[in-house]
Scaffold this motif. Structure first.
Motif, PDB file in Angstrom:
ATOM      1  N   GLU A 156     -23.864  26.818  28.582  1.00 33.11           N
ATOM      2  CA  GLU A 156     -23.626  26.859  26.485  1.00 33.11           C
ATOM      3  C   GLU A 156     -22.976  28.442  26.435  1.00 33.11           C
ATOM      4  N   ASP A 189     -24.340  25.848  20.956  1.00 31.80           N
ATOM      5  CA  ASP A 189     -25.312  26.768  20.713  1.00 31.80           C
ATOM      6  C   ASP A 189     -24.722  26.586  19.076  1.00 31.80           C
ATOM      7  N   HIS A 220     -27.941  23.577  20.726  1.00 30.59           N
ATOM      8  CA  HIS A 220     -29.474  24.296  20.135  1.00 30.59           C
ATOM      9  C   HIS A 220     -28.640  24.369  18.265  1.00 30.59           C
ATOM     10  N   HIS A 235     -33.945  34.745  18.266  1.00 30.91           N
ATOM     11  CA  HIS A 235     -34.459  33.498  17.901  1.00 30.91           C
ATOM     12  C   HIS A 235     -35.802  33.640  17.365  1.00 30.91           C
ATOM     13  N   GLU A 264     -34.806  26.020  19.216  1.00 37.75           N
ATOM     14  CA  GLU A 264     -35.105  27.124  19.969  1.00 37.75           C
ATOM     15  C   GLU A 264     -35.786  28.115  19.255  1.00 37.75           C
TER      16      GLU A 264
END
Ligand SMILES: [Fe+2]
Length: 291
Positions: A156, A189, A220, A235, A264
């Motif tokens: 990621e 993400d 994400h 988050h 998330e």
């Protein structure tokens, strides 16, 4: 003809929904399971110290085993530190060995960064220098992980907390080379990209134009807060429309290879968000990405 092409396109752009679960909150699990196809598990958060060793919590493992067919499990690590020059975390790999011995997963993943230097924990995750030397090192480690587990492995993009060290590759170029050389796949993400754009002047359009988006398997989405002018990748919030639109754009350009979108949120944020809001958000996102 155009109609059938468009409907086929829409079909391949559908994504499943995922959410994190760290255990010890069965009411939350009951709320999220009806809205997700995947449950994201972070091994470090379901671990505990026992006899001077870090082990998976047996109670949480029982909870996860009980999910059964209600959702697939995906493992998302935070402490492997695949980018540390002096080696990765062997204690994380021991946790992963133990987890995979007990529970089947669809795939597993980590962040492309490092949390340790010379054995010292930084208390933060930093992005890798994008040099040929760093690429060689990470590719070797990705290949070792793929051989060790025989499972799809994803990496990621993380936020850039500090400006980049001068390197041989752009962010997208580094990820493209990593995938070309190892066959690993990517998590993108969308909120991290927005943080980079806000904090570092990062060009998301240029990044997406250069990145081979067909290698993105998982997206994400998340929401955070702005502090002292910085957008933080904490988050703790519901998603912003801009984040969802960005993720949708990536899914549409990923040639049907993006399979799941994970909303998330940290376990610590659950009381502030509230079960009802989390459930509503998951339902909203599921409807958005399932069409
Ligand atoms: Fe993420």
């Amino acid at each position: 003809m155009a109609t059938s092409v468009n409907s086929a396109q829409r079909e391949t752009n559908k994504c499943a929904m995922g959410a994190p679960y760290d255990g010890r909150d069965p009411d939350l699990l009951d709320r999220i399971l009806p809205h997700v196809d995947y449950v994201e598990v972070t091994l470090e958060t379901i671990s505990e110290v026992k006899d001077d060793d870090i082990v998976l919590s047996e109670d949480v493992m029982s909870e996860l085993k009980n999910i059964g067919k209600a959702a697939k499990i995906i493992v998302h690590g935070v402490s492997l530190s695949i980018g540390s020059h002096d080696g990765w975390s062997t204690s994380y790999l021991r946790l992963l060995d133990s987890f995979l011995d007990q529970i089947d997963v669809a795939w597993h993943s980590e962040h492309l960064g490092y949390t340790k230097v010379d054995g010292e924990h930084l208390g933060i995750m930093l992005a890798m220098p994008k040099t040929d030397e760093a690429l060689d090192m990470v590719c070797e480690r990705v290949s070792a992980i793929q051989q060790r587990y025989g499972l799809p492995f994803l990496l990621e993009n993380i936020v850039h907390v500090i400006p980049d060290f001068p390197g041989d590759y752009s962010d997208a170029g580094f990820l493209n080379a990593l995938v070309d050389r190892t066959g690993c796949r990517l998590i993108l993400d969308a909120y991290n990209l927005e943080c980079d754009a806000h904090n570092q002047g990062f060009s998301i359009p240029d990044f997406l134009d250069e990145l081979k988006l067909e290698n993105v398997r998982e997206l994400h989405v998340a929401g955070g807060v702005e502090h002292n002018g910085f957008l933080l990748d904490v988050h703790s919030q519901l998603t912003r429309d801009s984040t969802v639109q960005l993720a949708r754009q990536v899914v549409n350009r990923a040639a049907g290879n993006a399979k799941v979108v994970v909303y998330e949120f940290m376990a610590e944020a659950v009381p502030g968000l509230g079960y009802d809001n989390i459930e509503t958000e998951l339902a909203r996102l599921r409807a958005t990405f399932a069409s």
